[in-house]
Design an enzyme around this catalytic site. Structure first.
Site, PDB file in Angstrom:
ATOM      1  N   GLY A   6       0.819  -1.202   0.000  1.00 61.83           N
ATOM      2  CA  GLY A   6       0.000   0.000   0.000  1.00 61.83           C
ATOM      3  C   GLY A   6       0.856   1.256   0.000  1.00 61.83           C
ATOM      4  N   SER A   7       0.381   2.277   0.680  1.00 63.56           N
ATOM      5  CA  SER A   7       1.060   3.578   0.654  1.00 63.56           C
ATOM      6  C   SER A   7       2.370   3.611   1.424  1.00 63.56           C
ATOM      7  CB  SER A   7       0.119   4.669   1.190  1.00 63.56           C
ATOM      8  OG  SER A   7      -0.965   4.858   0.307  1.00 63.56           O
ATOM      9  N   THR A   8       2.678   2.541   2.185  1.00 58.12           N
ATOM     10  CA  THR A   8       3.997   2.512   2.833  1.00 58.12           C
ATOM     11  C   THR A   8       5.102   2.402   1.785  1.00 58.12           C
ATOM     12  OG1 THR A   8       3.942   0.097   3.087  1.00 58.12           O
ATOM     13  CG2 THR A   8       3.050   1.414   4.895  1.00 58.12           C
ATOM     14  N   PHE A   9       4.729   2.095   0.556  1.00 57.43           N
ATOM     15  CA  PHE A   9       5.673   1.991  -0.556  1.00 57.43           C
ATOM     16  C   PHE A   9       6.089   3.375  -1.080  1.00 57.43           C
ATOM     17  CE2 PHE A   9       6.669   0.202  -4.946  1.00 57.43           C
ATOM     18  CZ  PHE A   9       7.669  -0.637  -4.515  1.00 57.43           C
TER      19      PHE A   9
END
Length: 630
Positions: free
Chosen positions: A329-332
């Site tokens: 997800g957005s942790t990427f």
């Protein structure tokens, strides 16, 4: 004339007789010569050989199993140890009727069918003069009852044996692992490592976790006792004894108090957490929930306990931290932003206009915020988690460039942690797709697939430990260490400690100013961005990034956490490190079906940081924040 003929015949008969006697004499002499030669060969030439064989028939070697090494955490708290307990043992060679003896014993001490089954298996594998356990872990009352009736059972006695114990029960069970009875596959592994002689008499072996990875360190060296036996194979007396050598002790980097607190922070939610010391790669906590009690496996798990664990929909035996692969997800996004800076595709001040979507190839890739975020530069793209920014960046970078950068960060490959069975995850690329699919039409990489990769969706699939390692590498300014659980090994003979030195896997040649841009934006996430509520009032400066990973496709519909069945809700993720100036801890948190990362994952990270950095003990599980976006 007739007289001469008769005399001649008599002479011929006499000659034949003499010849036969002489021939018989020669045969007899040769036979005796052969017997004497054979006697000399056996008694002189092969004396040592047959003497040894005779001695072997008279003397048997009984293995003495060594004590297994102890496992402690970084503060000396015992995680795995041995304890002495009484066992009821039978020496088959001293018992006339085994079945009758066992039946009689069962009237004094409870003996279950599983005890009989185990005894029969041990009997097949052992020598008749060895004592074998029919019941383990006797209570004091049971010992007393047997003592009062011992005269009825010749060849049966109570002995003290060592058993493995995990004092903290389910805490850190996926990291520590457990031991179990040796099976066929274990025997093959032992033989492959040329350790068969050292495992004579050993019933148990490490099955998972640290117990498995460091098996040959923990096991020790088997001792032997020379026992004189009679013609019936019964032990007569002990002739000599070689003492066993206890296994080496292990000290872990793990903080059991932090581990316990982190597990409690999850409450009844499924998920994983990996906390790493950035400057060494030492694992501070490795959480996979729900967990299990490793003590159940030590002496053979009961069938009802096994069914409960193996058939549970929550899959407590799965090590989610190492084997669970999830879209990041957005942790990427922080890693994508750093890739954009390092490849020259973006500058910190370069901004894009976000209308709330990105059109590509006739498909509209939507942002999670209706109407968009307006004018967005790199800092804002991370703080407010703007999808459109990363759709565009991924499209401009291309999948090959993204894959090359992320590979160096450890995505899509095993970290090398000292636990077996780690998953690789999936770092998508055209080459990966060709390996993954068989049909030519499936193997082609489409440009539209790259767009989803930019926000941590699509084919992206990584383990929590890979996310934690990548986060620790950013915190450590590009120096990546191999994650490890063992801090040092103590030699049981000498007491000398062998340190497991931090092992840099690689030093990434990032520009420091680029790393600082990413760190500053991640600080903004916790101060004023998507994780601000979870980190409100923190007395330390931390850096983080929330994330949400889709479990199923919405097909254009709007996601509403409360209206979706629990098993179909998005996974919640959060990565972070603190304190920012000198990071002592970096972590990745995953809550399965937890919704938004800011909602359920970030509060867990806050509790972990508060305890590790400030010593604050929480009262219970982390409470979810009422956050509606990541």
């Amino acid at each position: 004339m007739a007289g001469r003929t008769s005399l001649s015949a008599a002479d011929r008969d006499l000659d034949r007789f003499r010849f036969r006697v002489a021939l018989s004499g020669v045969v007899v002499v040769l036979a005796f010569a052969l017997l004497i030669a054979r006697f000399v060969h056996l008694q002189v030439v092969q004396h040592d050989y047959y003497s040894t064989r005779a001695e072997d028939n008279r003397i048997s070697l009984v293995p003495i199993v060594p004590n297994r090494g102890v496992i402690v955490d970084r503060n000396g708290t015992v995680l795995a140890r041995n304890y002495s307990a009484f066992t009821l043992e039978i020496t088959p060679s001293l018992v006339d009727d085994l079945e009758a003896t066992i039946d009689g014993l069962s009237r004094v001490i409870e003996i279950l069918p599983k005890d009989r089954k185990r005894f029969r298996r041990l009997l097949e594998e052992s020598k008749t003069f060895e004592s074998l356990p029919i019941r383990t872990r006797l209570s004091e009352e049971e010992v007393a009852r047997f003592a009062a009736n011992r005269y009825l059972f010749p060849g049966v006695e109570v002995k003290a044996r060592l058993f493995r114990q995990y004092p903290l029960g389910p805490i850190a069970s996926h990291a520590i692992g457990y031991i179990g009875r040796i099976n066929k596959r274990d025997l093959e592994m032992i033989e492959e490592n040329d350790e068969a002689a050292n495992y004579k008499g050993t019933d148990h072996i490490g099955k998972t976790g640290i117990e498995q990875y460091y098996e040959f360190d923990l096991h020790g060296e088997t001792g032997y006792e020379q026992v004189e036996t009679d013609a019936g194979g019964r032990a007569v007396r002990s002739l000599a004894r070689t003492a066993p050598v206890q296994g080496n002790d292990l000290a872990l980097t793990l903080d059991s108090r932090l581990q316990e607190m982190a597990e409690k922070a999850f409450g009844d939610r499924r998920g994983a957490l990996v906390a790493i010391e950035p400057s060494t790669g030492g694992i501070l906590a490795l959480v996979s929930t729900p967990t299990f009690d490793p003590n159940l496996f030590v002496d053979g798990i009961r069938s009802d306990d096994w069914d409960l664990l193996n058939n549970s929909p929550d899959r407590p035996l799965l090590n989610r931290a190492l084997n669970g692969a999830y879209p990041p997800g957005s942790t990427f996004k922080p890693f994508m932003a750093l890739a954009g800076l390092e490849t020259g595709k973006r500058t910190p001040g370069q901004a894009i206009a976000d209308p709330g979507y990105f059109n590509f190839g006739g498909h509209q890739f939507r942002d999670d915020k209706k109407g968009g975020h307006g004018l967005v530069d790199m800092h804002k793209s991370i703080v407010q988690s703007c999808d459109t920014y990363y759709y565009m960046l991924a499209n401009e970078m291309g999948i090959e460039s993204i894959a090359r950068f992320m590979e160096k960060l450890g995505f899509g490959q095993r970290t090398g942690i000292d636990i077996q069975g780690e998953s690789e995850g999936v770092l998508p690329s055209p080459e990966w797709k060709k390996r993954r699919f068989r049909r030519p039409e499936q193997q082609k990489w489409f440009a539209g697939e790259t767009v989803s990769i930019g926000i941590g969706q699509g084919y992206n699939s990584y383990t929590p430990i890979q996310l934690a390692q990548a986060t620790a590498t950013v915190a450590n300014n590009g120096i990546m260490y191999r994650p490890h659980l063992v801090k040092y090994i103590t030699d049981s003979r000498t007491g000398q400690k062998t340190m497991i030195e931090p092992e840099p896997l690689r030093i990434l040649p990032w520009k420091r100013q680029n790393v600082d841009v990413i760190k500053k934006a991640m600080i903004g996430v916790n101060l004023a961005g998507t994780a601000a509520k979870a980190f409100a009032g923190a007395s330390y400066v931390s850096a983080g990034k929330t994330g949400t990973a889709q479990v199923f496709s919405l097909k254009g519909a709007e996601y509403r956490h409360s209206s979706v069945r629990k098993e179909l809700r998005d996974h919640a993720l959060f990565i972070a490190f603190a304190p920012v100036d000198q990071p002592r801890i970096a972590l990745a948190v995953l809550v399965e079906n937890g919704g938004f990362g800011a909602q359920s994952a970030a509060p867990i990270a806050r509790m972990v940081f508060d305890y590790y950095l400030l010593g604050k003990l929480p009262k219970g599980a982390a409470e979810e924040s009422d956050v509606e976006e990541d």
